[in-house]
Design a protein around this motif. Structure first.
Motif, PDB file in Angstrom:
ATOM      1  N   CYS A 134      69.799  18.121  39.426  1.00 21.83           N
ATOM      2  CA  CYS A 134      70.968  18.101  38.743  1.00 21.83           C
ATOM      3  C   CYS A 134      71.973  18.823  39.344  1.00 21.83           C
ATOM      4  O   CYS A 134      71.663  20.122  39.848  1.00 21.83           O
ATOM      5  CB  CYS A 134      70.485  18.667  37.247  1.00 21.83           C
ATOM      6  N   ASN A 188      74.960  19.600  37.683  1.00 26.63           N
ATOM      7  CA  ASN A 188      76.173  19.954  36.833  1.00 26.63           C
ATOM      8  C   ASN A 188      76.183  21.308  36.251  1.00 26.63           C
ATOM      9  O   ASN A 188      77.065  21.745  35.759  1.00 26.63           O
ATOM     10  CB  ASN A 188      75.712  19.071  35.499  1.00 26.63           C
ATOM     11  N   PHE A 189      75.088  22.090  36.396  1.00 24.31           N
ATOM     12  CA  PHE A 189      75.355  23.731  36.040  1.00 24.31           C
ATOM     13  C   PHE A 189      76.099  23.759  34.679  1.00 24.31           C
ATOM     14  O   PHE A 189      76.770  24.403  34.599  1.00 24.31           O
ATOM     15  CB  PHE A 189      75.885  24.268  37.075  1.00 24.31           C
ATOM     16  N   CYS A 190      75.423  23.174  33.719  1.00 24.40           N
ATOM     17  CA  CYS A 190      75.810  23.499  32.212  1.00 24.40           C
ATOM     18  C   CYS A 190      75.511  24.928  32.214  1.00 24.40           C
ATOM     19  O   CYS A 190      74.444  25.442  32.536  1.00 24.40           O
ATOM     20  CB  CYS A 190      75.103  22.708  31.288  1.00 24.40           C
ATOM     21  N   TYR A 242      74.357  27.088  30.247  1.00 20.51           N
ATOM     22  CA  TYR A 242      73.042  27.537  29.495  1.00 20.51           C
ATOM     23  C   TYR A 242      71.797  27.048  30.094  1.00 20.51           C
ATOM     24  O   TYR A 242      70.816  27.188  29.509  1.00 20.51           O
ATOM     25  CB  TYR A 242      73.176  27.151  28.112  1.00 20.51           C
ATOM     26  N   CYS A 243      71.928  26.389  30.895  1.00 15.97           N
ATOM     27  CA  CYS A 243      70.676  25.592  31.353  1.00 15.97           C
ATOM     28  C   CYS A 243      69.923  26.140  32.712  1.00 15.97           C
ATOM     29  O   CYS A 243      70.911  26.159  33.794  1.00 15.97           O
ATOM     30  CB  CYS A 243      71.022  23.956  31.608  1.00 15.97           C
ATOM     31  N   VAL A 249      67.701  24.457  34.681  1.00 13.32           N
ATOM     32  CA  VAL A 249      67.377  23.124  35.502  1.00 13.32           C
ATOM     33  C   VAL A 249      67.745  23.188  36.918  1.00 13.32           C
ATOM     34  O   VAL A 249      67.043  23.039  37.836  1.00 13.32           O
ATOM     35  CB  VAL A 249      67.496  21.878  34.681  1.00 13.32           C
ATOM     36  N   PRO A 250      69.260  23.319  37.175  1.00  9.30           N
ATOM     37  CA  PRO A 250      69.586  23.025  38.441  1.00  9.30           C
ATOM     38  C   PRO A 250      69.031  24.197  39.489  1.00  9.30           C
ATOM     39  O   PRO A 250      68.968  23.955  40.589  1.00  9.30           O
ATOM     40  CB  PRO A 250      71.300  23.120  38.434  1.00  9.30           C
ATOM     41  N   GLN A 279      67.628  13.643  35.244  1.00 10.13           N
ATOM     42  CA  GLN A 279      68.348  14.584  34.278  1.00 10.13           C
ATOM     43  C   GLN A 279      69.738  13.866  34.097  1.00 10.13           C
ATOM     44  O   GLN A 279      70.138  14.129  33.028  1.00 10.13           O
ATOM     45  CB  GLN A 279      68.613  15.956  35.251  1.00 10.13           C
ATOM     46  N   HIS A 306      74.453  11.780  31.150  1.00  9.82           N
ATOM     47  CA  HIS A 306      75.490  12.576  30.971  1.00  9.82           C
ATOM     48  C   HIS A 306      76.881  11.999  30.374  1.00  9.82           C
ATOM     49  O   HIS A 306      77.146  11.016  31.041  1.00  9.82           O
ATOM     50  CB  HIS A 306      75.612  13.462  32.016  1.00  9.82           C
ATOM     51  N   ARG A 317      80.568  21.640  30.369  1.00  8.70           N
ATOM     52  CA  ARG A 317      80.031  20.098  30.089  1.00  8.70           C
ATOM     53  C   ARG A 317      81.102  19.261  30.787  1.00  8.70           C
ATOM     54  O   ARG A 317      80.574  17.969  30.876  1.00  8.70           O
ATOM     55  CB  ARG A 317      79.836  19.953  28.514  1.00  8.70           C
TER      56      ARG A 317
HETATM   57  S1  SF4 Z   1      71.651  20.385  30.554  1.00  8.58           S
HETATM   58 FE1  SF4 Z   1      71.256  18.664  31.639  1.00  8.58          FE
HETATM   59  S2  SF4 Z   1      73.075  18.146  32.917  1.00  8.58           S
HETATM   60 FE2  SF4 Z   1      73.198  19.895  32.266  1.00  8.58          FE
HETATM   61  S3  SF4 Z   1      72.482  21.369  33.907  1.00  8.58           S
HETATM   62 FE3  SF4 Z   1      70.726  21.083  32.423  1.00  8.58          FE
HETATM   63  S4  SF4 Z   1      69.899  19.375  33.202  1.00  8.58           S
HETATM   64 FE4  SF4 Z   1      71.658  19.068  34.333  1.00  8.58          FE
END
Ligand code: SF4
Length: 435
Positions: free
Chosen positions: A155, A157-159, A161-162, A164-165, A199, A237, A276
């Motif tokens: 991913c 996007n680097f939201c 709170y997340c 994942v990236p 994602q 997204h 976002r």
């Molecule tokens: S919430 Fe989804 S879109 Fe945002 S950083 Fe995490 S995986 Fe990526």
């Protein structure tokens, strides 16, 4: 007797599918599935670190496995998945749980067979930052007539709170020809519902030739394949979903009208803090676009309450976006700090009592919306794919993602039938087979 394995999976659908790949690799090594973790020769914990509670459960399970390994010293314990890739976690795990045989990062899954063969008494760590796509991992599917297919990984996007990236790396799309060939094979093998995973599926192809290998063109090519099947996809997204995607869906009855598109919040201020990259008005414009192109669309989303600095006014904007969107299903979460993310160090953490009150209010609102939408389905007839046989009943799914329960026998599994909805009980739909 052959050696046995057990995989314990935490987290999202991506992880569930990744466990099918781990199973495929273990079965290629001659292992067979075990009923219980405690009697297995190889145990794999496929972890998640999106929420701290999942990490706590992993540590709790490792405590239980330590005792099992004392009784069965040749048991091999492997820990992989998102948690292991988070900064410093592998070393901490090794120190705290020296009985783990191997700790494997998200980009090194294919090393599982090698590490098993070269098994050592000391904990081995195999974690790299190198990000690629491995097309050669065998898959042992366990999901009946449903199959999952990754179309991309990572991913961008680097939201805020997340995690994942940081643990899954940047977006990498699979080549379209490989995805098409997988889906073709799955259809030939008798799978009826194929879910494309990423994602952010709408940015599929941005790292390839985004003009010809983009998400709408992938959907069109897949829907042109022969056979009776249904293609679903997740997650979308909001900033990236295109009108062309809705057009592609509208053109084919093989493409599901179910769209999972998380809003996360209805407050523009909070959306900015979350990074976002859309406003509530932009989100609702996308929802309107979907509803106008796909009048029978089924919507689901994620909403997080209690993000740092969220006020009562921000929360009231969230209630407004939920009311305006009219989700069929909504996944609601209380924000919890995820170390390693920007939000974890933000000022203005919201007291847990406010978070709990807000989530209750949100759940009540969504229940009323979901129930009202379900009530409207009574009397309508839908094409339903029968997916499961449970407690003497068939559970099926409409093309817009609604679950339906009806009388029927196991032979119906995998069949598309027409079902008239006869009853809604607290948002649960019941119907009869009209053939
Ligand atoms: S919430 Fe989804 S879109 Fe945002 S950083 Fe995490 S995986 Fe990526």
């Amino acid at each position: 007797m052959s050696s046995t394995y057990k995989i314990i999976t935490y987290g999202c659908q991506m992880n569930v599918h990744e466990s099918e790949k781990i199973a495929g690799m273990l079965e290629s090594e001659g292992l067979t599935p075990a009923e219980e973790a405690e009697i297995a020769d190889v145990i794999v914990l496929n972890t998640c670190c999106v929420r701290e509670s999942a990490e706590t459960r992993v540590l709790g399970n490792l405590g239980i496995l330590k005792k099992a390994k004392e009784r069965k010293p040749d048991m091999k314990i492997i820990v992989c998945g998102c948690m292991t890739q988070a900064e410093g976690v592998a070393e901490k795990l090794k120190k705290r749980c020296p009985f783990i045989n191997a700790i494997i990062g998200t980009h090194n899954l294919n090393k599982i067979p090698v590490l098993l063969r070269a098994y050592d008494k000391k904990t081995q760590i195999e974690i790299t930052e190198e990000q690629g796509i491995n097309e050669k991992i065998p898959i042992a599917r366990t999901s009946g007539i449903n199959a999952w297919v990754n179309i991309m990984y990572g991913c961008n996007n680097f939201c805020s709170y997340c995690i994942v990236p940081y643990v899954r790396g940047r977006e990498r799309s699979r080549e379209k020809k490989n995805i098409i060939s997988d889906v073709k094979q799955l259809i030939n093998d008798g799978y009826k519902q194929i879910t494309l995973l990423g994602q952010n599926v709408n940015s599929y192809g941005n790292d390839l030739n985004g003009k010809t290998e983009n998400f709408p063109s992938l959907l069109r090519d897949l829907s042109a394949l022969d056979g009776k099947f249904r293609i679903k996809f997740m997650t979308s997204h909001p900033k990236d979903i295109l009108i062309e995607t809705a057009d592609a869906i509208a053109e084919s009855d093989k493409l599901s009208r179910f769209v999972h598109m998380p809003a996360q919040s209805g407050s523009d201020r909070i959306l900015r803090l979350m990074n976002r990259k859309y406003t509530s008005a932009e989100y609702l414009a996308k929802i309107d676009m979907l509803k106008s192109k796909l009048p029978d669309v089924g919507l689901s989303g994620d909403i997080m309450v209690g993000f740092p600095t969220e006020t009562e006014d921000d929360f009231s904007d969230t209630l407004k976006i939920v009311t305006a969107t009219e989700y069929n299903n909504l996944y609601t979460f209380i924000y919890s700090r995820r170390s390693g993310t920007p939000a974890a160090v933000m000022e203005g953490q919201v007291p847990i009592s406010d978070k709990k009150r807000r989530i209750r209010e949100l759940i009540d609102l969504q229940f009323a919306i979901g129930n009202r939408l379900a009530e409207k389905c009574v009397g309508n007839t839908y094409e339903v794919l029968c997916t499961e046989y449970k407690n003497g009943k068939i559970i099926g799914e409409t093309n817009c993602g609604k679950a339906v329960t009806l009388a029927g026998n196991k032979e119906l599994i995998g069949k598309f039938i027409n079902v008239r909805i006869t009853e809604n009980k607290n948002s649960k739909l019941y119907g009869v087979n009209t053939l």
